[in-house]
Design a protein around this motif. Structure first.
Motif, PDB file in Angstrom:
ATOM      1  N   ALA A  41      -7.102   7.388  -0.757  1.00 26.16           N
ATOM      2  CA  ALA A  41      -5.357   7.184   0.329  1.00 26.16           C
ATOM      3  C   ALA A  41      -4.461   7.391   0.573  1.00 26.16           C
ATOM      4  O   ALA A  41      -3.470   7.165  -0.694  1.00 26.16           O
ATOM      5  N   ALA A  42      -3.769   7.560   1.304  1.00 30.68           N
ATOM      6  CA  ALA A  42      -2.095   7.357   1.267  1.00 30.68           C
ATOM      7  C   ALA A  42      -2.347   5.790   1.199  1.00 30.68           C
ATOM      8  O   ALA A  42      -2.613   4.594   1.342  1.00 30.68           O
ATOM      9  N   ARG A  43      -0.826   6.037   0.541  1.00 29.89           N
ATOM     10  CA  ARG A  43       0.004   4.351   0.193  1.00 29.89           C
ATOM     11  C   ARG A  43       1.482   5.190   0.067  1.00 29.89           C
ATOM     12  O   ARG A  43       1.891   5.674  -0.327  1.00 29.89           O
ATOM     13  N   ALA A  44       1.724   3.786   0.101  1.00 33.84           N
ATOM     14  CA  ALA A  44       3.303   3.360   0.522  1.00 33.84           C
ATOM     15  C   ALA A  44       3.419   1.822  -1.138  1.00 33.84           C
ATOM     16  O   ALA A  44       2.794   0.727  -0.622  1.00 33.84           O
ATOM     17  N   SER A  45       4.818   1.928  -1.055  1.00 33.28           N
ATOM     18  CA  SER A  45       5.174   1.389  -2.343  1.00 33.28           C
ATOM     19  C   SER A  45       6.548   0.744  -2.491  1.00 33.28           C
ATOM     20  O   SER A  45       7.559   1.942  -2.196  1.00 33.28           O
ATOM     21  N   HIS A  55      14.427   0.073  -9.055  1.00 32.38           N
ATOM     22  CA  HIS A  55      15.595  -1.310  -8.442  1.00 32.38           C
ATOM     23  C   HIS A  55      15.059  -1.269  -6.933  1.00 32.38           C
ATOM     24  O   HIS A  55      15.969  -1.069  -6.103  1.00 32.38           O
ATOM     25  N   GLY A  56      13.371  -0.992  -5.951  1.00 28.34           N
ATOM     26  CA  GLY A  56      13.357  -1.237  -4.901  1.00 28.34           C
ATOM     27  C   GLY A  56      13.176   0.400  -4.705  1.00 28.34           C
ATOM     28  O   GLY A  56      13.173   0.716  -3.836  1.00 28.34           O
ATOM     29  N   GLN A  57      12.941   1.659  -5.002  1.00 31.69           N
ATOM     30  CA  GLN A  57      12.120   2.916  -5.118  1.00 31.69           C
ATOM     31  C   GLN A  57      10.918   2.993  -3.769  1.00 31.69           C
ATOM     32  O   GLN A  57      10.157   2.504  -4.645  1.00 31.69           O
ATOM     33  N   PHE A  58      11.351   3.323  -3.389  1.00 29.79           N
ATOM     34  CA  PHE A  58       9.935   3.745  -2.126  1.00 29.79           C
ATOM     35  C   PHE A  58      10.043   5.015  -2.386  1.00 29.79           C
ATOM     36  O   PHE A  58       9.953   5.716  -2.700  1.00 29.79           O
ATOM     37  N   SER A  59       7.880   5.185  -2.583  1.00 29.16           N
ATOM     38  CA  SER A  59       7.589   6.195  -2.571  1.00 29.16           C
ATOM     39  C   SER A  59       5.896   6.044  -1.673  1.00 29.16           C
ATOM     40  O   SER A  59       6.013   6.004  -1.075  1.00 29.16           O
ATOM     41  N   ALA A  60       5.934   7.262  -1.232  1.00 30.60           N
ATOM     42  CA  ALA A  60       4.392   7.539  -1.007  1.00 30.60           C
ATOM     43  C   ALA A  60       3.451   8.570  -0.660  1.00 30.60           C
ATOM     44  O   ALA A  60       4.166  10.105  -1.502  1.00 30.60           O
ATOM     45  N   MET A  89       3.299  13.471  -2.812  1.00 28.26           N
ATOM     46  CA  MET A  89       4.496  12.487  -3.046  1.00 28.26           C
ATOM     47  C   MET A  89       4.880  12.967  -2.513  1.00 28.26           C
ATOM     48  O   MET A  89       6.342  13.852  -2.314  1.00 28.26           O
ATOM     49  N   ALA A  90       5.920  11.648  -2.575  1.00 33.10           N
ATOM     50  CA  ALA A  90       7.183  11.069  -1.178  1.00 33.10           C
ATOM     51  C   ALA A  90       8.042  10.334  -1.883  1.00 33.10           C
ATOM     52  O   ALA A  90       7.939   9.175  -2.064  1.00 33.10           O
ATOM     53  N   TRP A  91       9.605  10.180  -2.119  1.00 33.63           N
ATOM     54  CA  TRP A  91      10.114   9.250  -2.867  1.00 33.63           C
ATOM     55  C   TRP A  91      11.444   9.585  -1.912  1.00 33.63           C
ATOM     56  O   TRP A  91      12.331  10.430  -1.617  1.00 33.63           O
ATOM     57  N   SER A  92      12.644   7.613  -2.458  1.00 31.70           N
ATOM     58  CA  SER A  92      13.623   7.213  -1.812  1.00 31.70           C
ATOM     59  C   SER A  92      14.258   8.347  -3.094  1.00 31.70           C
ATOM     60  O   SER A  92      13.698   8.985  -3.909  1.00 31.70           O
TER      61      SER A  92
END
Length: 149
Positions: A41-45, A55-60, A89-92
């Motif tokens: 499943a798609a997931r974000a964190s 220190h707060g990296q967004f990934s999906a 994958m995608a990241w901030s």
């Protein structure tokens, strides 16, 4: 995250949970949309490393692999954020964007990650943000606690 041992639940609220695995703590949620049987499943964190670089990296993880070279956009409320990508994958893009993403997540009811599929169609993965602030705070505190030991 390392796959040597299963993540431990730190806190949960709404659609989000704070998890610890090794020296990493993260606030995570699965998409509210349909998932595909042949892939996760798609997931974000939002990830925090104890004494490490995140220190707060967004990934999906997207529900499908986007078209090569496609732009992947995160939309939180009316705020757009362009993400870095590789495969599904995608990241901030760095600390300033990560701070803005977290601030937007605290003040919005939902977010979506969008890209173009190889066939030219739209990939749209939607997430509810109820519970996200608590999970983010718990994940940050978890990583800080690990760094102090």
């Amino acid at each position: 995250m390392s796959l040597l041992f299963a993540p431990a639940l730190v806190a949960a609220d709404g659609q989000w949970a704070a998890l610890q695995q090794g020296g990493t703590c993260e606030a995570a949620s699965k998409t509210v949309g349909a998932s595909y049987k042949d892939r996760p499943a798609a997931r974000a964190s939002i990830s925090f490393d104890a004494g490490g670089p995140r220190h707060g990296q967004f990934s999906a993880r997207l529900s499908r692999v986007p078209r090569p070279g496609a732009t992947v956009m995160l939309h939180i409320g009316d705020q757009p954020f362009m993400l870095m990508t590789q495969n599904d994958m995608a990241w901030s893009r760095g600390p300033k964007q990560e701070q803005a993403i977290i601030a937007a997540m605290r003040n919005s009811g939902g977010m979506r990650v969008e890209a173009r599929s190889p066939g030219g169609g739209r990939i749209v993965d939607r997430y509810a943000l109820d519970g996200a602030p608590l999970a983010i705070d718990a994940a940050a505190a978890c990583a800080a606690g690990l760094a102090n030991h």
